[in-house]
Design a protein around this motif. Structure first.
Motif, mmCIF file in Angstrom:
data_model
loop_
_atom_site.group_PDB
_atom_site.id
_atom_site.type_symbol
_atom_site.label_atom_id
_atom_site.label_comp_id
_atom_site.label_asym_id
_atom_site.label_seq_id
_atom_site.Cartn_x
_atom_site.Cartn_y
_atom_site.Cartn_z
ATOM 1 N N UNK A 123 36.118 20.422 -11.493
ATOM 2 C CA UNK A 123 37.064 20.229 -12.753
ATOM 3 C C UNK A 123 38.031 19.034 -12.355
ATOM 4 N N UNK A 124 37.763 18.704 -11.096
ATOM 5 C CA UNK A 124 38.714 17.640 -10.429
ATOM 6 C C UNK A 124 37.799 16.173 -10.318
ATOM 7 N N UNK A 125 36.404 16.744 -10.469
ATOM 8 C CA UNK A 125 35.825 15.394 -10.030
ATOM 9 C C UNK A 125 35.075 14.476 -11.060
ATOM 10 N N UNK A 126 35.440 13.289 -11.113
ATOM 11 C CA UNK A 126 35.413 12.730 -11.998
ATOM 12 C C UNK A 126 34.011 11.157 -11.742
ATOM 13 N N UNK A 127 33.513 10.631 -13.088
ATOM 14 C CA UNK A 127 33.240 9.537 -12.929
ATOM 15 C C UNK A 127 33.471 8.384 -13.445
ATOM 16 N N UNK A 128 33.235 6.912 -13.521
ATOM 17 C CA UNK A 128 33.873 5.670 -13.452
ATOM 18 C C UNK A 128 32.121 5.429 -14.562
ATOM 19 N N UNK B 270 30.446 5.345 -9.598
ATOM 20 C CA UNK B 270 31.214 5.890 -8.511
ATOM 21 C C UNK B 270 32.118 6.607 -9.219
ATOM 22 N N UNK B 271 31.482 7.755 -8.145
ATOM 23 C CA UNK B 271 31.855 9.344 -8.512
ATOM 24 C C UNK B 271 33.524 9.209 -7.569
ATOM 25 N N UNK B 272 34.723 10.133 -7.422
ATOM 26 C CA UNK B 272 36.077 10.138 -7.010
ATOM 27 C C UNK B 272 36.963 11.634 -7.436
ATOM 28 N N UNK B 273 37.792 12.143 -7.013
ATOM 29 C CA UNK B 273 38.205 13.076 -6.678
ATOM 30 C C UNK B 273 39.340 12.572 -7.416
ATOM 31 N N UNK B 274 40.616 13.297 -8.018
ATOM 32 C CA UNK B 274 42.022 13.240 -8.830
ATOM 33 C C UNK B 274 42.663 14.588 -7.727
#
Length: 834
Positions: free
Chosen positions: A55-60, A226-230
């Protein structure tokens, strides 16, 4: 009371076996379809939700809109610099990782093999995307370059065991062999994941791309994910709202010979949650094939329609046989039963039928699910209890179907007046409105069936068209070798090409960076004299023999020539500033296609020959734009799917930038491929042989459309079966109700064919009316679907007329035999008591 209701319900079903069989079978088919699609929809919505912290992991992601054509390119990849700037400018971004896909050559025990689903990362990938570990520590597994994590399946494939901690794996990427020490083993990635990975290796990006510095700094170089967490408490919508300003703040303007260019003019960025990637808008450059959210919901809707048709059967048959229950209702009312009691009784009977049908449906689902899963290449499982269990949905479906099918009959039957029913020679089944409702419901049923048949026909026709339409080159008889651009082949590429050309059955070979359904995209801004903007063209390399090998027709000018120096734009790898400067100064020759000529402003392709344009042809910006002389124009070609528009193309020659080798052959395909593979293994034993026939590539390209057509066909068959069951039941009860009428008609001289025609016409009218309902809806749906294709069939009247005729013939066949049997009955049996 409830025991009495149950006893009466069971006796009623046992007494009317045909009625019970039709209802139960129809409901079971509808429920089974609904259950399987429920499992499919839930499976599609479950992608990546098994990952902790998803739920807090995203892709640009990058979203392109062409200023020239309005064409959209939504891709999951983005530029390396975009990820770096996002991390720098937004403190809400916590952990990040950039991932590259690759198919490196894996060297082990003197043998080479192709690495599949290998990704290379610049950081601790598993801190961001938390796949479960079997061995190793996720926090430290990729702490430094040269470390690798492997799946259980890949570990067994490479080493024969999962006990591989500390062992070394050698992979060759970009012509360089690197040893990776295995520091972790993860569970095999399930099918319901957007990730396709077998090995994850960490590299040092600056040194890995030291020979291609533009990779690290160019905003137009879409090269990885590019993957990232918030951080906890961060609102992703707030970051998304700031992205347009972030884009303008970070992407600099460039001056190309007086023309302003900005990589952000046609490009936007979005952040997408990991769980939404599979059904998201961006499906280009994906790690694994996604799905269309609308298609998933469409199949769910179709399953509900089929279930609705089964409920309609129940309603129709219940109201049609009202006369058989009318005296029972009247007697119960005389004995004191209220209308509420009767409604509860009939709804209870309906739920009983639905429950029996559900048992049959579950059996059908258990039998069909393995085949359905294989067809969809999905891991669908049927569990009744626990997480993902369907017990509650099953109970809810039984109650819903019982109410939907039985509510109207319950109110309809319970309103009978005892005095009217018990009066001699009076049939309560003739109650006002019941026949009209049945007619409307039958029309609705066959409208759904006809609509699905039309959709199946159109989708199938478009799929056949896509696979057979002229692509502008001779697509058959090509063997495409996909890994001809490997850096390990740099010194032997020309000898290998010459050796393959001499093989018996091979009529031509040509190396290129574009081929049949290759997934790479390369474009450049072209400066045209007198224009204040840049024209984007797809820029690819090709051997001079490419056009003859592929069968691409020359329209004007000439093709590239090996004997002309200016026709060769080859630069060394790694780059040589002296050679690049000389190339930028002297210029190169190029061949373009017709669409490119039009985009450059030439109405007649011949007018483009001899004209000069300018573009960036070398790595360094210090040399400015390179003059490009157009020497020829060829026909437009469609190398990709018919969903995407034809590309405006520019071809130059660069022996160090090719990707595939296209081989034109004749004779037995398997034998020719075997001969080529033998030569390959003799000359390049360290590089695995990877080749596909063009026919197989095209078949894979339209695999999704083919599967969709088959699914619609299956649904159409189910809808027709359910509709025909209802029609047969109605015909049976109608014939029984009209027994005396048929007997009188025969006594008065009516022939058997007259009676058959009368009954057949009665049930053919709803089918004909159903066409008027189905045609406009199906036309609207299929028109919108076909508009998604750049090249498509014409939506003519043929599929509509054929679907309507087929539905009519099926309806006639369903009731014709029964009508014939009733019409031949001796009228004495019907009239002997009159």
């Amino acid at each position: 009371m409830w025991r009495n209701y149950l006893t009466v319900g069971i006796r009623s079903l046992a007494k009317n076996r045909a009625y019970a069989l039709i209802n139960i079978l129809g409901l079971a088919i509808g429920m089974a379809a609904c259950l399987m699609i429920l499992l499919f929809v839930r499976y599609e919505l479950s992608y990546d939700r098994f990952l902790p912290g998803v739920e807090d992991t995203y892709e640009l992601q990058s979203f392109y809109t062409s200023k020239q054509t309005g064409q959209k390119f939504n891709i999951q990849m983005t530029a390396y610099v975009a990820g770096e700037r996002l991390k720098k400018d937004f403190p809400q971004v916590d952990k990040t990782v950039f991932a590259l896909s690759g198919s490196p050559v894996i060297l082990k025990d003197g043998q080479s093999s192709m690495g599949e689903d290998v990704i290379l990362v610049d950081g601790p990938f598993f801190d961001v995307v938390r796949f479960p570990f079997v061995k190793g520590n996720p926090a430290t597994a990729l702490a430094e370059a040269g470390a690798a994590v492997i799946t259980e399946k890949e570990a067994v494939r490479q080493f024969g065991t999962t006990d591989v901690m500390g062992r070394t794996l050698t992979m060759v990427s970009r012509g360089r062999a690197t040893d990776y020490r295995i520091t972790g083993v993860i569970k095999d990635v399930p099918k319901n994941s957007s990730f396709r990975l077998s090995i994850v290796g960490r590299i040092d990006f600056p040194s890995f791309f030291s020979d291609a510095p533009d990779f690290m700094r160019e905003w137009g170089w879409q090269s990885g994910w590019f993957f990232f967490t918030l951080r906890p408490g961060t609102d992703p919508k707030a970051i998304a709202a700031q992205l347009p300003a972030w884009e303008k703040r970070n992407i600099p303007d460039q001056d190309l010979n007086g023309i302003r260019y900005n990589a952000g003019d046609e490009q936007d960025w979005r952040i997408v949650n990991l769980a939404d990637i599979h059904l998201g808008e961006a499906q280009g450059a994906s790690m694994s094939p996604g799905n269309d959210r609308r298609a998933v919901y469409t199949f769910g809707l179709v399953a509900l329609l089929i279930l609705g048709m089964a409920c309609v059967n129940f309603t129709n048959l219940a109201t049609a046989r009202a006369s058989q229950r009318a005296r029972e209702v009247a007697l119960r009312k005389v004995l004191g039963a209220s209308r509420r009691d009767l409604i509860v009784q009939f709804i209870g009977e309906s739920i009983l039928v639905a429950a029996i049908a559900m048992l049959v449906a579950l059996a059908l689902t258990e039998i069909a699910l393995p085949y359905f899963s294989r067809f969809l290449d999905a891991d669908l499982k049927l569990h009744y209890f626990g997480q993902g269990g369907i017990l509650l949905p099953v109970v809810a479906l039984v109650l819903l179907v019982g109410l939907a099918g039985g509510l109207y009959p319950a109110f309809f039957l319970s309103r009978f007046q005892p005095a009217r029913v018990l009066k001699a020679n009076r049939s309560a089944s003739e109650a006002e409105g019941s026949g009209r409702l049945r007619g409307i419901l039958v029309v609705a049923q066959f409208a759904v069936s006809i609509g699905l048949i039309i959709c199946t026909g159109v989708i199938y026709a478009q799929t056949v068209y896509a696979q057979t339409a002229d692509p502008g080159y001779h697509r058959d008889g090509i063997l495409q070798i996909d890994n001809f651009g490997r850096r390990q082949l740099d010194t032997m590429r020309q000898p290998l090409r010459d050796a393959i050309a001499r093989i018996d059955g091979v009529t031509g070979v040509a190396a290129t960076s574009i081929g049949v359904a290759t997934r790479n995209n390369s474009s450049r801004g072209i400066q045209v004299p007198g224009r204040a903007d840049l024209v984007n063209l797809g820029t690819y390399v090709a051997d001079p023999e490419f056009f003859d090998v592929m069968g691409i027709k020359l329209i004007a000018g000439r093709k590239l020539d090996r004997n002309r120096t200016v026709d060769d734009a080859t630069v060394p790898f790694p780059s040589d500033p002296v050679v690049e400067a000389a190339l930028a100064k002297r210029g190169v020759n190029a061949v373009i296609n017709q669409l490119a000529a039009r985009r450059l402003g030439f109405t007649d392709p011949a007018d483009a020959v001899g004209k000069q344009v300018r573009t960036s042809m070398v790595e360094s910006e210090d040399y400015g734009l390179t003059p490009v002389n157009i020497v020829g124009v060829v026909e437009d070609t469609r190398f990709r799917s018919v969903r995407t528009p034809i590309d405006p193309l520019m071809f130059t020659r660069n022996d160090n930038a090719i990707d595939v080798l296209d081989v034109r052959y004749h004779g037995n395909p398997a034998e020719v491929r075997s001969r080529i593979e033998r030569v390959w293994k003799q000359m390049a034993p360290d590089v695995p042989f990877e080749a596909e026939f063009s026919e197989d590539i095209v078949r894979e390209l339209y695999q999704a459309e083919t599967a969709r057509a088959k699914m619609f066909a299956a649904f159409a068959i189910l809808a027709v079966i359910v509709g025909c069951l209802g029609l047969f039941g109605l015909a049976t009860f109608t014939a029984e109700r009209r027994t005396k009428e048929i007997g009188i008609r025969k006594v008065l001289g009516a022939r058997t064919r007259d009676i058959v025609r009368l009954l057949v016409w009665q049930f053919s009218k709803p089918v004909l009316v159903a066409n008027l309902v189905a045609w406009p809806i199906a036309w609207w749906v299929m028109r919108n679907w076909l508009n998604e294709f750049d090249s498509r069939i014409t939506l003519g009247p043929a599929p509509f007329l054929l679907a309507g005729l087929l539905a009519l013939l099926i309806a006639i066949a369903t009731i014709g035999s029964h009508a014939f049997r009733v019409a031949r009955a001796n009228p004495v049996h019907a009239l002997r008591y009159e």
